[in-house]
Design a protein around this motif. Structure first.
Motif, PDB file in Angstrom:
ATOM      1  N   ASP A  62       0.831  -1.205   0.000  1.00 58.93           N
ATOM      2  CA  ASP A  62       0.000   0.000   0.000  1.00 58.93           C
ATOM      3  C   ASP A  62       0.871   1.263   0.000  1.00 58.93           C
ATOM      4  OD1 ASP A  62      -2.745   0.175  -0.091  1.00 58.93           O
ATOM      5  OD2 ASP A  62      -2.895   0.872   1.988  1.00 58.93           O
ATOM      6  N   ASP A 115     -13.538   1.121   1.240  1.00 54.28           N
ATOM      7  CA  ASP A 115     -13.845   0.227   0.104  1.00 54.28           C
ATOM      8  C   ASP A 115     -15.332  -0.132   0.118  1.00 54.28           C
ATOM      9  OD1 ASP A 115     -11.116   0.208  -0.356  1.00 54.28           O
ATOM     10  OD2 ASP A 115     -10.807  -1.860   0.312  1.00 54.28           O
ATOM     11  N   GLY A 176      -9.870  -4.568   7.571  1.00 57.05           N
ATOM     12  CA  GLY A 176      -9.045  -5.138   6.515  1.00 57.05           C
ATOM     13  C   GLY A 176      -7.718  -5.595   7.066  1.00 57.05           C
ATOM     14  N   SER A 178      -5.242  -4.166   8.411  1.00 54.96           N
ATOM     15  CA  SER A 178      -4.604  -3.551   9.588  1.00 54.96           C
ATOM     16  C   SER A 178      -5.264  -3.950  10.893  1.00 54.96           C
ATOM     17  CB  SER A 178      -4.600  -2.024   9.449  1.00 54.96           C
ATOM     18  OG  SER A 178      -3.828  -1.650   8.335  1.00 54.96           O
ATOM     19  N   LYS A 180      -6.067  -5.566  14.328  1.00 53.63           N
ATOM     20  CA  LYS A 180      -5.293  -6.211  15.405  1.00 53.63           C
ATOM     21  C   LYS A 180      -6.281  -6.713  16.450  1.00 53.63           C
ATOM     22  CE  LYS A 180      -0.862  -4.896  14.535  1.00 53.63           C
ATOM     23  NZ  LYS A 180       0.082  -5.850  14.054  1.00 53.63           N
ATOM     24  N   PRO A 182      -7.761  -8.008  20.051  1.00 53.89           N
ATOM     25  CA  PRO A 182      -9.176  -8.388  19.971  1.00 53.89           C
ATOM     26  C   PRO A 182     -10.044  -7.223  19.480  1.00 53.89           C
ATOM     27  CG  PRO A 182      -8.617  -7.829  22.222  1.00 53.89           C
ATOM     28  CD  PRO A 182      -7.352  -7.659  21.430  1.00 53.89           C
ATOM     29  N   ASP A 205     -11.451  -8.064   1.241  1.00 54.74           N
ATOM     30  CA  ASP A 205     -10.020  -8.226   1.521  1.00 54.74           C
ATOM     31  C   ASP A 205      -9.679  -9.286   2.568  1.00 54.74           C
ATOM     32  OD1 ASP A 205      -7.477  -7.720   0.696  1.00 54.74           O
ATOM     33  OD2 ASP A 205      -7.115  -6.127   2.142  1.00 54.74           O
TER      34      ASP A 205
HETATM   35  N1  LIG Z   1      -3.257  -2.011  -1.597  1.00 53.98           N
HETATM   36  C1  LIG Z   1      -4.451  -2.442  -1.325  1.00 53.98           C
HETATM   37  O1  LIG Z   1      -4.703  -3.631  -1.395  1.00 53.98           O
HETATM   38  C2  LIG Z   1      -5.462  -1.503  -0.905  1.00 53.98           C
HETATM   39  C3  LIG Z   1      -6.403  -1.893   0.005  1.00 53.98           C
HETATM   40  N2  LIG Z   1      -7.301  -1.046   0.533  1.00 53.98           N
HETATM   41  C4  LIG Z   1      -8.119  -1.420   1.641  1.00 53.98           C
HETATM   42  O2  LIG Z   1      -7.544  -0.894   2.809  1.00 53.98           O
HETATM   43  C5  LIG Z   1      -7.579  -1.875   3.825  1.00 53.98           C
HETATM   44  C6  LIG Z   1      -6.588  -1.588   4.891  1.00 53.98           C
HETATM   45  O3  LIG Z   1      -6.917  -0.349   5.392  1.00 53.98           O
HETATM   46  P1  LIG Z   1      -6.388   0.219   6.779  1.00 53.98           P
HETATM   47  O4  LIG Z   1      -7.000   1.542   6.968  1.00 53.98           O
HETATM   48  O5  LIG Z   1      -4.929   0.120   6.823  1.00 53.98           O
HETATM   49  O6  LIG Z   1      -6.931  -0.799   7.845  1.00 53.98           O
HETATM   50  P2  LIG Z   1      -8.332  -1.417   8.230  1.00 53.98           P
HETATM   51  O7  LIG Z   1      -9.392  -1.001   7.312  1.00 53.98           O
HETATM   52  O8  LIG Z   1      -8.065  -2.837   8.406  1.00 53.98           O
HETATM   53  O9  LIG Z   1      -8.697  -0.825   9.648  1.00 53.98           O
HETATM   54  C7  LIG Z   1      -7.965   0.092  10.396  1.00 53.98           C
HETATM   55  C8  LIG Z   1      -8.942   0.710  11.369  1.00 53.98           C
HETATM   56  O10 LIG Z   1      -9.482  -0.313  12.208  1.00 53.98           O
HETATM   57  C9  LIG Z   1      -9.195  -0.004  13.565  1.00 53.98           C
HETATM   58  N3  LIG Z   1      -8.921  -1.231  14.279  1.00 53.98           N
HETATM   59  C10 LIG Z   1      -7.871  -2.058  14.168  1.00 53.98           C
HETATM   60  N4  LIG Z   1      -7.982  -3.108  14.983  1.00 53.98           N
HETATM   61  C11 LIG Z   1      -9.137  -2.920  15.682  1.00 53.98           C
HETATM   62  C12 LIG Z   1      -9.807  -3.643  16.713  1.00 53.98           C
HETATM   63  N5  LIG Z   1      -9.301  -4.766  17.208  1.00 53.98           N
HETATM   64  N6  LIG Z   1     -10.997  -3.197  17.164  1.00 53.98           N
HETATM   65  C13 LIG Z   1     -11.510  -2.046  16.700  1.00 53.98           C
HETATM   66  N7  LIG Z   1     -10.917  -1.286  15.743  1.00 53.98           N
HETATM   67  C14 LIG Z   1      -9.749  -1.730  15.239  1.00 53.98           C
HETATM   68  C15 LIG Z   1      -8.026   0.920  13.537  1.00 53.98           C
HETATM   69  O11 LIG Z   1      -8.079   1.704  14.690  1.00 53.98           O
HETATM   70  P3  LIG Z   1      -6.696   2.230  15.365  1.00 53.98           P
HETATM   71  O12 LIG Z   1      -7.178   3.016  16.540  1.00 53.98           O
HETATM   72  O13 LIG Z   1      -5.936   1.009  15.759  1.00 53.98           O
HETATM   73  O14 LIG Z   1      -6.012   3.034  14.326  1.00 53.98           O
HETATM   74  C16 LIG Z   1      -8.285   1.721  12.243  1.00 53.98           C
HETATM   75  O15 LIG Z   1      -9.230   2.729  12.502  1.00 53.98           O
HETATM   76  C17 LIG Z   1      -7.360  -3.141   3.085  1.00 53.98           C
HETATM   77  O16 LIG Z   1      -7.712  -4.279   3.822  1.00 53.98           O
HETATM   78  C18 LIG Z   1      -8.228  -2.916   1.870  1.00 53.98           C
HETATM   79  O17 LIG Z   1      -9.569  -3.236   2.153  1.00 53.98           O
HETATM   80  C19 LIG Z   1      -7.411   0.329   0.022  1.00 53.98           C
HETATM   81  O18 LIG Z   1      -8.724   0.717  -0.089  1.00 53.98           O
HETATM   82  C20 LIG Z   1      -6.832   0.450  -1.360  1.00 53.98           C
HETATM   83  C21 LIG Z   1      -5.448  -0.130  -1.462  1.00 53.98           C
END
Ligand SMILES: NC(=O)C1=CN([C@@H]2O[C@H](COP(=O)(O)OP(=O)(O)OC[C@H]3O[C@@H](n4cnc5c(N)ncnc54)[C@H](OP(=O)(O)O)[C@@H]3O)[C@@H](O)[C@H]2O)[C@H](O)CC1
Ligand SMILES: [K+]
Length: 312
Positions: A62, A115, A176, A178, A180, A182, A205
């Motif tokens: 990414d 997405d 997706g 990222s 983590k 629980p 994803d």
């Molecule tokens: N190159 C590509 O393949 C592309 C994929 N895309 C899509 O982007 C996601 C990944 O996106 P990202 O923003 O990095 O991460 P997530 O969507 O998985 O979520 C991050 C948010 O979730 C919160 N989080 C994390 N763990 C927990 C949990 N245990 N409980 C509650 N919330 C959680 C996290 O919060 P933080 O406070 O930890 O920051 C974030 O808010 C990929 O999977 C594809 O679907 C792009 O669209 C295009 C490029």
């Protein structure tokens, strides 16, 4: 009809043993079976299984796409979400659905949720009736814009998760690559619903809530998974899931850098239906069945483009 063994060799689909109740089918595969044995006797199979990405690799891909190749996140997200909507139309054509395409799209706080918002808009354009559940909105221009677009297109939003059985499909765009574990409290109701519902679940994803690298045998087992760019390791446990690859935006230098083996997208397609392997690296049965049906129907023994060779 029971297929006991199938070998894919040199781009051809070869049946080495097929048991069937229909005589016509038996006759039609016998010559192919002999051909298969001859070929197998004289040659070594080559193995081209699809590549899997770890959590860190997926995040680095990414970053590279944006830092090295000049993409904006909004572009990637648009292509990713569009490919998901297209894959859904292929697997679940609207007119085959009981409620003509009532879809609940569950969106999380990150890019996976983004997405989902893009996918919802395109599903609306494709004649489906998406409704979005979005419990934690991200106040950034990209996300505010996506919400505004959905609203302008007449996509509705809901906070009610109790009526989920009214839907034909549920899209899981909660977490997706990222994620983590629980799962934090706010997302527990949606995660419980996704695990409990009998409505088909389509994960974008990764199946939300599972450890991206190690998977979770007790976790969400969606009916369909659309991996973006390449499947993540957790998807190795999903042997009964319809699997598509989307996000057709990887430049060749990145494919080379991460040593990825990926199926070809047919023609102008934004997604490709591609089987995931079971733990032993074999095709799961239903995919074998689909390949077999394809061959019997079309009398073509070439593997449809996109299905790679698998080992014995
Ligand atoms: N190159 C590509 O393949 C592309 C994929 N895309 C899509 O982007 C996601 C990944 O996106 P990202 O923003 O990095 O991460 P997530 O969507 O998985 O979520 C991050 C948010 O979730 C919160 N989080 C994390 N763990 C927990 C949990 N245990 N409980 C509650 N919330 C959680 C996290 O919060 P933080 O406070 O930890 O920051 C974030 O808010 C990929 O999977 C594809 O679907 C792009 O669209 C295009 C490029
Ligand atoms: K997801």
């Amino acid at each position: 009809m029971k297929l006991s063994q199938l070998t894919l060799y040199s781009g051809r689909l070869l049946f080495s043993s097929l048991h069937t109740g229909g005589r016509r089918c038996v006759a039609s595969v016998r010559s192919q079976s002999r051909f298969a044995k001859d070929k197998m006797a004289s040659a070594k199979s080559s193995i081209l299984p699809i590549s899997y990405l770890s959590q860190v690799e997926a995040q680095n891909v990414d970053i590279d796409l944006m830092n090295e190749f000049g993409y904006e996140m909004s572009q990637l997200m648009e292509l990713a979400g569009l490919s998901c909507a297209v894959a859904v139309t292929q697997q679940y054509p609207r007119d085959n659905l009981t409620n003509k395409g009532k879809v609940l799209v569950c969106c999380g706080p990150g890019n996976n949720g983004g997405d989902g918002l893009v996918c919802a808009r395109h599903l609306k354009l494709f004649g489906y009736s998406p409704c979005i559940y979005y419990p934690k909105r991200t106040d950034k221009p990209l996300y505010n814009g996506l919400v505004k677009q959905c609203t302008s297109f007449g996509v509705s939003f809901t906070t009610d998760l109790t009526q989920y059985s009214d839907y034909d499909l549920i899209i899981d765009a909660v977490f997706g690559f990222s994620f983590k574990p629980p799962t934090r409290e706010l997302f527990i109701p949606v995660m419980d619903m996704l695990r409990e519902t009998k409505v088909p679940v389509v994960s974008i994803d990764v199946p939300s809530g599972v450890d991206v690298d190690n998977g979770d045998a007790e976790g969400l087992q969606p009916d369909m998974l659309i991996s973006l760019t390449a499947p993540k390791f957790c998807s190795k446990l999903l042997t009964k899931t319809h699997h598509y690859l989307g996000g057709r935006f990887l430049p060749q230098p990145l494919i080379d850098k991460y040593k990825l083996t990926l199926p070809e997208y047919p023609g102008t397609s934004l997604c490709v239906n591609y089987p995931l392997l079971d733990k032993l690296g074999r095709l799961p049965n239903y995919q074998v069945f689909l390949l077999q049906q394809y061959s019997l129907l079309t009398k073509e023994w070439e593997i449809p483009r996109g299905f790679h060779q698998l080992s014995n």
